[in-house]
Design a protein around this motif. Sequence first.
Motif, PDB file in Angstrom:
ATOM      1  N   ARG A  17       2.481 -19.063  34.364  1.00  0.00           N
ATOM      2  CA  ARG A  17       3.740 -19.770  34.550  1.00  0.00           C
ATOM      3  C   ARG A  17       3.768 -20.360  35.950  1.00  0.00           C
ATOM      4  O   ARG A  17       3.746 -19.607  36.942  1.00  0.00           O
ATOM      5  N   PRO A  18       3.781 -21.693  36.066  1.00  0.00           N
ATOM      6  CA  PRO A  18       3.826 -22.292  37.400  1.00  0.00           C
ATOM      7  C   PRO A  18       5.149 -21.993  38.090  1.00  0.00           C
ATOM      8  O   PRO A  18       6.157 -21.693  37.435  1.00  0.00           O
ATOM      9  N   ALA A  19       5.135 -22.079  39.403  1.00  0.00           N
ATOM     10  CA  ALA A  19       6.365 -21.872  40.160  1.00  0.00           C
ATOM     11  C   ALA A  19       7.364 -22.968  39.812  1.00  0.00           C
ATOM     12  O   ALA A  19       6.995 -24.109  39.519  1.00  0.00           O
ATOM     13  N   ALA A  20       8.649 -22.626  39.840  1.00  0.00           N
ATOM     14  CA  ALA A  20       9.694 -23.596  39.522  1.00  0.00           C
ATOM     15  C   ALA A  20       9.655 -24.754  40.508  1.00  0.00           C
ATOM     16  O   ALA A  20       9.521 -24.554  41.719  1.00  0.00           O
ATOM     17  N   GLN A  21       9.756 -25.975  39.993  1.00  0.00           N
ATOM     18  CA  GLN A  21       9.669 -27.160  40.829  1.00  0.00           C
ATOM     19  C   GLN A  21      10.944 -28.008  40.769  1.00  0.00           C
ATOM     20  O   GLN A  21      10.891 -29.216  40.984  1.00  0.00           O
ATOM     21  N   ALA A  22      12.070 -27.401  40.436  1.00  0.00           N
ATOM     22  CA  ALA A  22      13.355 -28.108  40.390  1.00  0.00           C
ATOM     23  C   ALA A  22      13.259 -29.353  39.518  1.00  0.00           C
ATOM     24  O   ALA A  22      13.671 -30.444  39.904  1.00  0.00           O
ATOM     25  N   GLY A  23      12.692 -29.198  38.324  1.00  0.00           N
ATOM     26  CA  GLY A  23      12.605 -30.318  37.396  1.00  0.00           C
ATOM     27  C   GLY A  23      11.357 -31.148  37.528  1.00  0.00           C
ATOM     28  O   GLY A  23      11.057 -31.961  36.646  1.00  0.00           O
TER      29      GLY A  23
END
Length: 592
Positions: free
Chosen positions: A273-279
């Motif tokens: 799961r990649p880190a969250a990138q704010a969309g």
Amino acid sequence: MRGNITYCIIGTGFAGTCALWHVVQRLTDPRRRPSLSRSAVTIVTVERGPVNGPGYPYAKDNVQLAHRCNNEASTMGIHGNDFVDWLAESKPWLIRDHPELVLETHPGVELGAWQPDNAEFYPRALFGLYLERRFQEAVERARAHGIDAQQYVRHEAVDGYATEQGFALSLRSLDTGHRFTVDGIDRVLLSTGHWQSKAAHPLSGASGYLASPYPPDAVKAAVSERVRSRRARGERPRVFVQGMGPSGIDAIMTLCGDGEFTYTDDGHIASYRPAAQAGDEPLHIVAGSRCGFFPPVRGPLAPFEPHHLTAERLAEIRRDHQGHLKIERILELLDKDLRRATAGAVGWDDFKSPRFDSAREKLASDLQDSYTGNLVHTIALKARRMRFYHQLEPMDKATYDRLLDTHFIRTAVPMPSANAEKLLALMDAGILTTVKQGYDAPHPAVGEDGDFRITYRSGEGGQSTLRADCVIRASGQDFRMENHPSPLVQNLLRRGEIVPHEEGGYVTGGIALDARGGYRVLKRTGGGCVPSPHLTSYGSPVRFWQHEHNFAGAFVEAAEWVADEWLDAAADVTVRSAAVDSPGLVTSETGS
């Protein structure tokens, strides 16, 4: 016996720490009768880094948690099974102070129940701690027995030359610039490890080009800066990793370090799961190399004994060619062994160009084979272990270096299964893709917009290009001594204290050693070369090392040779002439 002796180790990573341990062990072994008083022995160590032991590959600033050793724990000790023994004896403070290093290799384990595993591939940071502790313990043991152990950390040796007192080294503090000379050294070990070529790369100086995957924090910072501008335009950023060997895999793990791998109940990788990138879309990583495949996956050797490529056949080739081997005949014999073992299904050409449609397909197949042993990889690995390179004719060495080493080294340094599982998870998550560049592909180039253009082979065999915001170079090392960045190496070359290895007009790369065996370097004198009375070297700096050695086991073998030779030197020490000022170790200021 009266007299004194001074040893010096330049570079205190794996190779240097291994040498120090074996020298001190022999000097302090109660079963040995010393040839001179231990108080007459001085050991000087010189290290560019801030800590002795880890060296560059295992230093905490150059590794991340996901960076694994390339060899199983049982083969990584500086003697015997010492690394695993150290893990067991250090268990209480490791699980207290560094639980993440244990859990990276044994996810989900109850820390109190953890037991070191001979067959595991532990984080390089953990191995760095082992080397640091063993170095400290060797120094403490030496001092407890009256040996003078002098450590120069954050120092580099910048020059060296023979004097009437022995060998002199000019040292410089990397913190203050202060320079001074240490003279009266009897034996010097050059154990400086891998190096980054000082030759300018076509992309040198370009924004977004990184000449090395290390240190990882610097890589992440440089990539983040370029990625921000790409995301500001609403586009998915892309990084090209040039090289699919161990360093390339390290670069990929560094770039994915902010995400999270999930695990199955039995400890295997399930997904990423990649880190969250704010969309924003996650980073796209493209890995490429000449062959377009990752190394195979570590596993047991399959049952196999060569039938054609044997010591007897190699002896026949040498008799036919004035003591040399011919690469064509070696490949013919290897091809016959491959075909015999696989009922004709696989030959040398198939090994050189594996019959897989993609790197993912081969990686999944290699991972499956790693549980039982891959016959083809076993055959190629056993061929490499015959150490035929040094007996090749000079022009055959050139051919091997240019075209063949990539195939053998791909088998010699396979990856741990955990890395294979992570790469597959990254591919499944759409984070990682791969390309085959081929052997005639041009270097990546900078486009008019400042981005990089990478040429690769399309599925139909033609050439295509892709755009990348960053390029991380993680390909093979340049072994040409004239491109070594160390001022010490360049000054030793200039003075003739060391010479590049050369055969029949072909410069193989690396320092020339005494052809009779051992690790004494050759020095230029008069019209020829003779073994140096002072200098020894092993590891990456010397000729042929990269073609014929397993780094961990070979370090131990070489360190034992050095320790024995250095003790023989101690037995030959005679009383220094009263005319020599300040016998023994002499330091003098040379300005800053």
